[in-house]
Design a protein around this motif. Structure first.
Motif, PDB file in Angstrom:
ATOM      1  N   LEU A 114       0.816  -1.212   0.000  1.00 51.79           N
ATOM      2  CA  LEU A 114       0.000   0.000   0.000  1.00 51.79           C
ATOM      3  C   LEU A 114       0.848   1.261   0.000  1.00 51.79           C
ATOM      4  O   LEU A 114       0.430   2.291  -0.532  1.00 51.79           O
ATOM      5  CB  LEU A 114      -0.969  -0.003   1.186  1.00 51.79           C
ATOM      6  N   LEU A 115       2.048   1.195   0.564  1.00 50.64           N
ATOM      7  CA  LEU A 115       2.959   2.346   0.492  1.00 50.64           C
ATOM      8  C   LEU A 115       3.357   2.614  -0.962  1.00 50.64           C
ATOM      9  O   LEU A 115       3.426   3.774  -1.391  1.00 50.64           O
ATOM     10  CB  LEU A 115       4.202   2.111   1.351  1.00 50.64           C
ATOM     11  N   LEU A 116       3.606   1.550  -1.719  1.00 42.53           N
ATOM     12  CA  LEU A 116       3.912   1.714  -3.142  1.00 42.53           C
ATOM     13  C   LEU A 116       2.714   2.278  -3.900  1.00 42.53           C
ATOM     14  O   LEU A 116       2.864   3.182  -4.727  1.00 42.53           O
ATOM     15  CB  LEU A 116       4.315   0.370  -3.755  1.00 42.53           C
ATOM     16  N   ILE A 117       1.537   1.748  -3.618  1.00 39.93           N
ATOM     17  CA  ILE A 117       0.322   2.242  -4.274  1.00 39.93           C
ATOM     18  C   ILE A 117       0.111   3.713  -3.941  1.00 39.93           C
ATOM     19  O   ILE A 117      -0.193   4.521  -4.823  1.00 39.93           O
ATOM     20  CB  ILE A 117      -0.895   1.379  -3.874  1.00 39.93           C
ATOM     21  N   GLU A 118       0.304   4.076  -2.692  1.00 43.09           N
ATOM     22  CA  GLU A 118       0.177   5.471  -2.259  1.00 43.09           C
ATOM     23  C   GLU A 118       1.149   6.369  -3.023  1.00 43.09           C
ATOM     24  O   GLU A 118       0.798   7.467  -3.457  1.00 43.09           O
ATOM     25  CB  GLU A 118       0.436   5.557  -0.755  1.00 43.09           C
ATOM     26  N   ALA A 119       2.378   5.910  -3.194  1.00 43.02           N
ATOM     27  CA  ALA A 119       3.404   6.725  -3.855  1.00 43.02           C
ATOM     28  C   ALA A 119       3.158   6.859  -5.361  1.00 43.02           C
ATOM     29  O   ALA A 119       3.440   7.908  -5.940  1.00 43.02           O
ATOM     30  CB  ALA A 119       4.782   6.107  -3.619  1.00 43.02           C
ATOM     31  N   LEU A 120       2.625   5.823  -5.994  1.00 45.10           N
ATOM     32  CA  LEU A 120       2.476   5.827  -7.448  1.00 45.10           C
ATOM     33  C   LEU A 120       1.145   6.369  -7.949  1.00 45.10           C
ATOM     34  O   LEU A 120       1.041   6.762  -9.106  1.00 45.10           O
ATOM     35  CB  LEU A 120       2.658   4.400  -7.988  1.00 45.10           C
ATOM     36  N   SER A 121       0.144   6.376  -7.097  1.00 44.51           N
ATOM     37  CA  SER A 121      -1.194   6.762  -7.566  1.00 44.51           C
ATOM     38  C   SER A 121      -1.570   8.165  -7.108  1.00 44.51           C
ATOM     39  O   SER A 121      -1.037   8.688  -6.136  1.00 44.51           O
ATOM     40  CB  SER A 121      -2.235   5.748  -7.093  1.00 44.51           C
ATOM     41  N   GLU A 122      -2.495   8.727  -7.852  1.00 44.34           N
ATOM     42  CA  GLU A 122      -3.052  10.025  -7.476  1.00 44.34           C
ATOM     43  C   GLU A 122      -3.910   9.864  -6.220  1.00 44.34           C
ATOM     44  O   GLU A 122      -3.886  10.707  -5.332  1.00 44.34           O
ATOM     45  CB  GLU A 122      -3.894  10.550  -8.635  1.00 44.34           C
TER      46      GLU A 122
END
Length: 148
Positions: A114-122
């Motif tokens: 979820l940290l990766l998703i947070e960093a990559l997504s708007e």
């Protein structure tokens, strides 16, 4: 040997074509989600760096469904609701197992998806599916900008 039936990709007839496939909830689902995301982004002629971000987000959402959900399958969705956005989602049958953003300890082997998703997504979130009092599943999703 897998006994899974071949997945059916269901394209939309108007606007940007969207894609969704249902697969058995197995370890292979993350790789399948990455391939579907890359194929969709190639169809839309998106740049390589964005394609890899979309593929990574799809993979992480699918991995979470495999690891934390229940039921025999998960649905992977890659859509383009507008020229400026790509939408990635995974539907599973675990409405009570909601995603929670946390910071794992350095020695923890997992917990960074979820940290990766947070960093990559708007933005990203989830929606419970079904009646309010008795949801049957959830959709975890992320939205990425096509222009950075």
């Amino acid at each position: 040997m897998s006994t899974a039936r071949p997945a059916r990709t269901q394209p939309r007839l108007t606007g940007h074509q969207g894609y969704s496939e249902t697969h058995p909830r197995t370890e292979e689902t993350a790789a399948i989600a990455r391939r579907l995301a890359r194929a969709a982004c190639a169809t839309w002629a998106l740049p390589d760096d964005l394609t890899e971000s979309v593929a990574l987000v799809a993979s992480e959402l699918a991995s979470n469904a495999v690891r934390h959900a229940r039921g025999p399958s998960a649905r992977v969705i890659v859509d383009r609701p507008s020229p400026e956005r790509v939408y990635v989602a995974v539907v599973d049958r675990a409405p009570g197992r909601l995603p929670e953003l946390r910071t794992p300890e350095p020695e923890e082997p997992c917990g960074r998806g979820l940290l990766l998703i947070e960093a990559l997504s708007e933005r990203w979130s989830y929606d419970r599916l079904g009646p309010a009092g008795r949801p049957w599943g959830k959709r975890c999703w992320a939205q990425l900008k096509t222009v950075r």
